[in-house]
Design an enzyme around this catalytic site. Structure first.
Site, PDB file in Angstrom:
ATOM      1  N   CYS A 189       9.667  86.160 101.383  1.00  0.00           N
ATOM      2  CA  CYS A 189      10.216  87.310 100.675  1.00  0.00           C
ATOM      3  C   CYS A 189      11.735  87.173 100.719  1.00  0.00           C
ATOM      4  CB  CYS A 189       9.740  88.568 101.396  1.00  0.00           C
ATOM      5  SG  CYS A 189      10.901  89.906 101.358  1.00  0.00           S
ATOM      6  N   SER A 228      16.996  94.304 116.525  1.00  0.00           N
ATOM      7  CA  SER A 228      16.643  93.822 115.184  1.00  0.00           C
ATOM      8  C   SER A 228      17.235  92.434 114.948  1.00  0.00           C
ATOM      9  CB  SER A 228      17.173  94.819 114.137  1.00  0.00           C
ATOM     10  OG  SER A 228      17.284  94.187 112.883  1.00  0.00           O
ATOM     11  N   THR A 233       7.020  85.538 106.032  1.00  0.00           N
ATOM     12  CA  THR A 233       7.813  86.034 104.898  1.00  0.00           C
ATOM     13  C   THR A 233       9.323  85.932 105.109  1.00  0.00           C
ATOM     14  OG1 THR A 233       7.622  88.244 105.838  1.00  0.00           O
ATOM     15  CG2 THR A 233       6.060  87.670 104.102  1.00  0.00           C
ATOM     16  N   HIS A 291       4.120  94.474 109.163  1.00  0.00           N
ATOM     17  CA  HIS A 291       3.724  93.119 109.593  1.00  0.00           C
ATOM     18  C   HIS A 291       2.231  92.844 109.405  1.00  0.00           C
ATOM     19  CE1 HIS A 291       7.572  92.599 111.351  1.00  0.00           C
ATOM     20  NE2 HIS A 291       7.366  93.264 112.457  1.00  0.00           N
ATOM     21  N   GLU A 341       3.560  89.260 112.674  1.00  0.00           N
ATOM     22  CA  GLU A 341       3.132  88.936 111.298  1.00  0.00           C
ATOM     23  C   GLU A 341       2.296  87.656 111.289  1.00  0.00           C
ATOM     24  OE1 GLU A 341       6.217  88.771 108.189  1.00  0.00           O
ATOM     25  OE2 GLU A 341       5.085  87.097 107.341  1.00  0.00           O
ATOM     26  N   ASN A 372      17.131  90.593 112.246  1.00  0.00           N
ATOM     27  CA  ASN A 372      17.828  90.387 110.973  1.00  0.00           C
ATOM     28  C   ASN A 372      19.206  91.043 110.996  1.00  0.00           C
ATOM     29  OD1 ASN A 372      17.777  92.947 109.122  1.00  0.00           O
ATOM     30  ND2 ASN A 372      15.763  92.895 110.095  1.00  0.00           N
ATOM     31  N   HIS A 379      12.239  98.093 113.659  1.00  0.00           N
ATOM     32  CA  HIS A 379      13.173  97.694 114.721  1.00  0.00           C
ATOM     33  C   HIS A 379      14.446  98.519 114.648  1.00  0.00           C
ATOM     34  CE1 HIS A 379      10.960  93.624 114.752  1.00  0.00           C
ATOM     35  NE2 HIS A 379      10.445  94.444 115.637  1.00  0.00           N
ATOM     36  N   CYS A 397      14.408  97.327 103.378  1.00  0.00           N
ATOM     37  CA  CYS A 397      13.790  96.516 102.331  1.00  0.00           C
ATOM     38  C   CYS A 397      12.638  97.316 101.721  1.00  0.00           C
ATOM     39  CB  CYS A 397      13.250  95.213 102.933  1.00  0.00           C
ATOM     40  SG  CYS A 397      11.999  95.495 104.173  1.00  0.00           S
TER      41      CYS A 397
HETATM   42  S1  SF4 Z   1       7.993  90.950 103.655  1.00  0.00           S
HETATM   43 FE1  SF4 Z   1      10.054  91.397 102.875  1.00  0.00          FE
HETATM   44  S2  SF4 Z   1       9.867  93.401 101.859  1.00  0.00           S
HETATM   45 FE2  SF4 Z   1       8.061  93.110 103.162  1.00  0.00          FE
HETATM   46  S3  SF4 Z   1       8.596  94.116 105.098  1.00  0.00           S
HETATM   47 FE3  SF4 Z   1       9.087  91.947 105.328  1.00  0.00          FE
HETATM   48  S4  SF4 Z   1      11.261  91.781 104.730  1.00  0.00           S
HETATM   49 FE4  SF4 Z   1      10.522  93.750 103.990  1.00  0.00          FE
END
Ligand code: SF4
Length: 275
Positions: free
Chosen positions: A189, A217, A161, A73, A125, A219, A40, A12
């Site tokens: 995000c 990871s 996010t 984060h 985060e 995600n 990760h 990302c």
């Molecule tokens: S907030 Fe979105 S763009 Fe930023 S590191 Fe996390 S997933 Fe990636």
């Protein structure tokens, strides 16, 4: 064999930016500490360690006078202060979307809002964001958590996010029942959601999907689950050499999807290995 790579997929914006910043700093500095793993993905961490990255578990382990990289984060103001007290040089890789959530936490709590933070309380985060809260707050993970909160005059709502927009909407909608005034800042995000939607689109046009990304990871795990749920055969690898050639046989078109922490070089190796 035909290979179709999901779009978007892989790193990302925030992680790409963080890695680039770290690489530049490693070249000029030689050695840089990072509190927690910067990404990760074990293969990418190993590559960065070979350039001089030292991963430590907390700020206590960063020796005075060294350089420290703040991962995407972010960190809390307390950790920042402790590092400054040790005369540490800070290289800030905090993702701008995370920074926005930190600023909203600070602003809403300063304006007297009771802050509801949608997210995982123990995620780094969220730990960083909570450091910016100057008043009362509660971390919640679903709309039903509102039942445990008494009526409040002013509620401010923000999110980690990577949370789901539908959950944030449910919370904002139901908060009407417990507050006179509500202010919602959508700090989600869309990078993770967009990668998930790309796997769903890909699934309909391929005979199998290979998901590449670290086994640590979350995600990437989610992308793999979506691929499995689509009914298309799915395989999860961390590196191209883990490909099962038997699994590929008989399939004319293979789709590739990568987690938001999988670097381009690992995706390219996989594309070449399949062709
Ligand atoms: S907030 Fe979105 S763009 Fe930023 S590191 Fe996390 S997933 Fe990636």
């Amino acid at each position: 064999m035909k290979v179709i790579t999901a779009e978007p997929t892989g790193l990302c914006f925030g992680v790409t930016r963080a890695i680039k910043t770290m690489e530049e700093a490693l070249i000029s500095n030689g050695r840089i500490f990072c509190i927690g793993s910067p990404i990760h993905n074990p293969q990418e961490v190993k590559r960065l360690e070979n350039l001089g990255l030292v991963v430590v578990s907390d700020d206590d382990k960063v020796p005075p006078g060294e350089a420290v990289f703040v991962r995407a984060h972010g960190i809390s103001p307390d950790v920042h202060r402790r590092l400054m007290d040790k005369n540490v040089r800070i290289i800030d890789g905090t993702c701008p979307f995370v920074r926005k959530a930190q600023k909203m936490a600070e602003q809403l709590s300063r304006e007297g809002y009771f802050l509801l933070v949608l997210g995982d309380e123990y995620h780094p985060e969220i730990q960083g964001i909570l450091g910016y809260v100057e008043g009362p707050y509660r971390v919640i993970s679903q709309e039903s958590d509102l039942k445990a909160i008494d009526k409040i005059d002013k509620i401010g709502i923000i999110s980690q996010t990577t949370q789901q927009e539908s959950t944030l909407k449910d919370i904002a909608y139901n908060a009407v029942g417990i507050a006179r005034e509500i202010r919602v800042s959508n700090t989600i995000c869309r990078a993770t959601v967009e990668r998930q939607e790309a796997v769903r689109r890909l699934a309909g046009s391929v005979d199998g999907i290979v998901v590449i990304g670290g086994h640590n990871s979350a995600n990437t795990a989610k992308l793999f689950r979506i691929a499995q749920e689509s009914g298309t055969p799915a395989l999860w690898v961390e590196e191209a050499h883990q490909l099962d050639r038997g699994w590929l046989s008989g399939k004319a078109t293979i789709g590739i999807a990568a987690g938001a922490s999988t670097p381009d070089w690992l995706i390219k190796q996989l594309q070449q290995a399949i062709l």
